[in-house]
Design a protein around this motif. Structure first.
Motif, PDB file in Angstrom:
ATOM      1  N   ARG A  91       0.523  -1.224   0.038  1.00  0.00           N
ATOM      2  CA  ARG A  91      -0.022  -0.124   0.200  1.00  0.00           C
ATOM      3  C   ARG A  91       0.926   1.159  -0.177  1.00  0.00           C
ATOM      4  NH1 ARG A  91      -6.196  -0.747   1.852  1.00  0.00           N
ATOM      5  NH2 ARG A  91      -6.581  -3.055   1.574  1.00  0.00           N
ATOM      6  N   ARG A  92       1.883   1.444   0.742  1.00  0.00           N
ATOM      7  CA  ARG A  92       3.274   2.211   0.386  1.00  0.00           C
ATOM      8  C   ARG A  92       3.484   3.041  -0.319  1.00  0.00           C
ATOM      9  NH1 ARG A  92       7.343   2.351   5.274  1.00  0.00           N
ATOM     10  NH2 ARG A  92       5.380   2.502   6.732  1.00  0.00           N
ATOM     11  N   LYS A  93       3.427   1.524  -1.628  1.00  0.00           N
ATOM     12  CA  LYS A  93       4.107   1.651  -2.541  1.00  0.00           C
ATOM     13  C   LYS A  93       3.672   2.011  -3.497  1.00  0.00           C
ATOM     14  CE  LYS A  93       6.977   1.278  -6.394  1.00  0.00           C
ATOM     15  NZ  LYS A  93       7.347  -0.138  -7.616  1.00  0.00           N
ATOM     16  N   GLN A  94       2.154   1.818  -3.391  1.00  0.00           N
ATOM     17  CA  GLN A  94       0.731   1.829  -4.120  1.00  0.00           C
ATOM     18  C   GLN A  94       0.029   4.094  -4.683  1.00  0.00           C
ATOM     19  OE1 GLN A  94      -2.363   0.683  -2.904  1.00  0.00           O
ATOM     20  NE2 GLN A  94      -3.931   1.571  -4.472  1.00  0.00           N
ATOM     21  N   ALA A 323      -6.174  -7.670 -10.177  1.00  0.00           N
ATOM     22  CA  ALA A 323      -5.933  -6.718  -8.702  1.00  0.00           C
ATOM     23  C   ALA A 323      -4.576  -7.571  -8.676  1.00  0.00           C
ATOM     24  CB  ALA A 323      -7.340  -7.053  -7.887  1.00  0.00           C
ATOM     25  N   LEU A 324      -4.999  -8.683  -9.094  1.00  0.00           N
ATOM     26  CA  LEU A 324      -3.716  -9.603  -8.498  1.00  0.00           C
ATOM     27  C   LEU A 324      -2.360  -8.742  -9.525  1.00  0.00           C
ATOM     28  CD1 LEU A 324      -2.520 -11.934  -6.267  1.00  0.00           C
ATOM     29  CD2 LEU A 324      -2.942 -13.453  -8.221  1.00  0.00           C
ATOM     30  N   LEU A 325      -2.570  -9.151 -10.827  1.00  0.00           N
ATOM     31  CA  LEU A 325      -1.990  -8.627 -11.627  1.00  0.00           C
ATOM     32  C   LEU A 325      -1.222  -7.045 -11.257  1.00  0.00           C
ATOM     33  CD1 LEU A 325      -3.067 -10.623 -14.979  1.00  0.00           C
ATOM     34  CD2 LEU A 325      -1.153 -10.869 -13.703  1.00  0.00           C
ATOM     35  N   LEU A 326      -1.733  -6.246 -11.310  1.00  0.00           N
ATOM     36  CA  LEU A 326      -1.063  -5.506 -10.752  1.00  0.00           C
ATOM     37  C   LEU A 326      -0.853  -5.195  -8.984  1.00  0.00           C
ATOM     38  CD1 LEU A 326      -1.678  -2.302 -10.927  1.00  0.00           C
ATOM     39  CD2 LEU A 326      -3.916  -2.180  -9.753  1.00  0.00           C
ATOM     40  N   ALA A 327      -0.997  -5.819  -8.429  1.00  0.00           N
ATOM     41  CA  ALA A 327      -0.379  -5.677  -7.098  1.00  0.00           C
ATOM     42  C   ALA A 327       1.192  -6.787  -7.533  1.00  0.00           C
ATOM     43  CB  ALA A 327      -0.805  -6.735  -6.208  1.00  0.00           C
ATOM     44  N   ARG A 328       1.397  -7.064  -8.345  1.00  0.00           N
ATOM     45  CA  ARG A 328       2.319  -7.723  -8.684  1.00  0.00           C
ATOM     46  C   ARG A 328       3.218  -6.858  -9.176  1.00  0.00           C
ATOM     47  NH1 ARG A 328       0.629 -13.843 -10.878  1.00  0.00           N
ATOM     48  NH2 ARG A 328       0.493 -15.139  -9.535  1.00  0.00           N
ATOM     49  N   PHE A 329       2.877  -5.594 -10.086  1.00  0.00           N
ATOM     50  CA  PHE A 329       3.528  -5.017 -10.947  1.00  0.00           C
ATOM     51  C   PHE A 329       4.042  -3.949  -9.744  1.00  0.00           C
ATOM     52  CE2 PHE A 329       2.935  -0.950 -12.767  1.00  0.00           C
ATOM     53  CZ  PHE A 329       4.417  -1.321 -13.630  1.00  0.00           C
ATOM     54  N   LEU A 330       2.912  -3.460  -8.428  1.00  0.00           N
ATOM     55  CA  LEU A 330       3.309  -2.779  -7.677  1.00  0.00           C
ATOM     56  C   LEU A 330       4.725  -3.207  -6.798  1.00  0.00           C
ATOM     57  CD1 LEU A 330       0.076  -1.194  -6.398  1.00  0.00           C
ATOM     58  CD2 LEU A 330       1.617  -0.138  -7.865  1.00  0.00           C
ATOM     59  N   GLY A 332       7.150  -5.311  -8.373  1.00  0.00           N
ATOM     60  CA  GLY A 332       8.146  -5.739  -8.664  1.00  0.00           C
ATOM     61  C   GLY A 332       8.545  -6.015  -9.114  1.00  0.00           C
ATOM     62  N   ASP A 333       7.252  -7.950  -9.207  1.00  0.00           N
ATOM     63  CA  ASP A 333       7.379  -8.976  -9.972  1.00  0.00           C
ATOM     64  C   ASP A 333       7.096  -8.901 -11.125  1.00  0.00           C
ATOM     65  OD1 ASP A 333       8.120 -10.004  -7.117  1.00  0.00           O
ATOM     66  OD2 ASP A 333       5.253 -10.608  -6.834  1.00  0.00           O
ATOM     67  N   LEU A 334       6.521  -7.902 -11.520  1.00  0.00           N
ATOM     68  CA  LEU A 334       6.147  -7.959 -12.711  1.00  0.00           C
ATOM     69  C   LEU A 334       6.684  -6.157 -13.508  1.00  0.00           C
ATOM     70  CD1 LEU A 334       2.248  -9.058 -13.240  1.00  0.00           C
ATOM     71  CD2 LEU A 334       4.646  -9.898 -14.400  1.00  0.00           C
ATOM     72  N   ASP A 335       7.038  -6.807 -15.127  1.00  0.00           N
ATOM     73  CA  ASP A 335       7.793  -5.432 -15.813  1.00  0.00           C
ATOM     74  C   ASP A 335       6.967  -4.243 -16.149  1.00  0.00           C
ATOM     75  OD1 ASP A 335      10.334  -6.287 -15.102  1.00  0.00           O
ATOM     76  OD2 ASP A 335      10.275  -7.086 -17.469  1.00  0.00           O
ATOM     77  N   GLY A 336       5.571  -4.837 -16.075  1.00  0.00           N
ATOM     78  CA  GLY A 336       4.311  -4.067 -16.131  1.00  0.00           C
ATOM     79  C   GLY A 336       3.419  -4.651 -16.148  1.00  0.00           C
ATOM     80  N   TYR A 337       2.035  -3.676 -15.928  1.00  0.00           N
ATOM     81  CA  TYR A 337       0.842  -4.392 -15.600  1.00  0.00           C
ATOM     82  C   TYR A 337      -0.276  -4.893 -17.110  1.00  0.00           C
ATOM     83  CZ  TYR A 337      -4.463  -3.651 -15.034  1.00  0.00           C
ATOM     84  OH  TYR A 337      -5.746  -4.739 -14.795  1.00  0.00           O
ATOM     85  N   PRO A 338      -0.116  -5.967 -17.362  1.00  0.00           N
ATOM     86  CA  PRO A 338      -0.502  -6.608 -18.155  1.00  0.00           C
ATOM     87  C   PRO A 338      -2.066  -6.504 -17.932  1.00  0.00           C
ATOM     88  CG  PRO A 338       0.136  -8.656 -16.953  1.00  0.00           C
ATOM     89  CD  PRO A 338      -0.033  -6.800 -16.222  1.00  0.00           C
ATOM     90  N   PRO A 339      -2.910  -5.742 -18.424  1.00  0.00           N
ATOM     91  CA  PRO A 339      -4.507  -5.490 -19.081  1.00  0.00           C
ATOM     92  C   PRO A 339      -5.379  -5.737 -19.234  1.00  0.00           C
ATOM     93  CG  PRO A 339      -3.315  -4.066 -21.042  1.00  0.00           C
ATOM     94  CD  PRO A 339      -2.754  -5.200 -19.679  1.00  0.00           C
TER      95      PRO A 339
END
Length: 343
Positions: A91-94, A323-330, A332-339
């Motif tokens: 949440r702090r990163k968000q 929502a899970l993919l956005l969390a992974r992006f935040l 740093g587990d993913l290079d970008g958010y996959p829509p």
């Protein structure tokens, strides 16, 4: 993957909900008319004006069951939720990234790309499947306009311009929406998108579906530890879960719009399931909402292949996966958010 549990929908305003052990009691005029076990529910959505017992509210909080109140038009009223849970670092990163203009533009661009892509996919599929009965040229022109709008997104350097592209594309899409109605064309006529309150039966269903979709995104974001109030594209406003409004843009057309069209074109819902009010608004009857919600639950349980995860996923789980993919992006587990690109 999170298990897709059931949602209990109460659409009769005279129903009262109370607790009996591990069960929900549904009462009308103080008489028990139904009993539902709590263990297979993940949410309750009620339009009941008579209320919910404090004991049941507490039980929902303890079991992490979302309890949401809506009005007769499907508009959100209030929600009961327990202690906020989740990774404080996430949440702090968000919160930090929500003030980063470049970050917000990047995510917003991906969301709008998915929205326009999915909108165009709906139009193209309609041409392919029903070209004989459609004004194909008219629908194709709208599809081509949205295609051109998609190409403009990468040249945009601010969110206001992005909103402008999205707004123009949405206007063109809804200008041909009436063409997608194949049956009951005299009973269901789409002129324009209107709301608060809707003034025709088709808009009543769209508004109701969008509310249900937003509730799915709200609970999904909270379940992965993201604050749904902190928007990326929609501005922050007290009491508004702006991030849920952002992410649901991807699914408005392929989930809600197609669902509503299916109800009409398969004659599952008809004109008799709506009532005109004194203020010129239109709402669904109790039977209409019952049919709508029953079919909505079936739709949520139908399975598709997720374009990014390459797994079979229930439609009702798509808000959670995004929502899970956005969390992974935040994190740093993913290079970008996959829509979510619907294919």
């Amino acid at each position: 993957m999170k298990k897709l549990l059931n949602t209990l929908y109460i659409n009769n305003p005279d129903r009262y909900l109370s607790l009996d052990g591990e069960n929900i009691l549904i009462l009308e005029n103080k008489e028990v008319i139904g009993r539902v076990p709590l263990h297979n529910l993940d949410s309750i959505v009620t339009a009941g004006y008579t209320g919910v017992s404090p004991a049941l509210m507490k039980k929902c909080v303890d079991l992490n069951i979302n309890l949401t109140f809506i009005n007769q038009y499907g508009h959100f009223l209030a929600r009961v939720s327990g202690e906020t849970k989740g990774n404080v670092l996430l949440r702090r990163k968000q919160f930090l990234e929500s003030t980063n203009v470049e970050f917000c533009l990047n995510i917003s661009s991906m969301i709008i790309k998915a929205k326009l892509y999915n909108t165009r996919s709906v139009l193209e599929r309609s041409i392919r499947d029903h070209g004989i009965v459609l004004d194909t040229d008219k629908v194709k022109r709208a599809s081509n306009f949205i295609k051109e709008s998609l190409l403009k997104i990468d040249t945009i350097n601010n969110i206001d311009s992005l909103r402008g592209i999205e707004g123009e594309a949405a206007s063109v899409y809804f200008s041909v929406f009436n063409e997608l109605i194949l049956r009951q064309k005299n009973e269901f006529v789409f002129i324009n998108r209107n709301k608060r309150p809707p003034t025709d039966s088709l808009n009543a269903m769209l508004s109701y579906g969008y509310t249900l979709l937003r509730l799915m995104y709200e609970s999904s974001l909270e379940s992965v530890g993201i604050d749904p109030y902190v928007g990326i594209m929609h501005t922050d406003r007290p009491g508004r879960k702006s991030l849920a409004l952002d992410l649901m843009e991807e699914l408005r057309c392929p989930f809600v719009d197609r669902f509503v069209l299916t109800l009409i074109n398969k004659q599952i819902i008809s004109a008799k399931h709506f009532i005109a009010m004194e203020d010129k608004s239109v709402k669904m009857t109790d039977l209409g909402r019952k049919i709508f919600l029953s079919e909505w639950q079936k739709k949520k349980q139908s399975v598709i292949n997720h374009p990014y995860l390459k797994e079979k996923v229930e439609w009702g789980m798509i808000p959670y996966t995004q929502a899970l993919l956005l969390a992974r992006f935040l994190r740093g587990d993913l290079d970008g958010y996959p829509p979510f690109f619907w294919r």
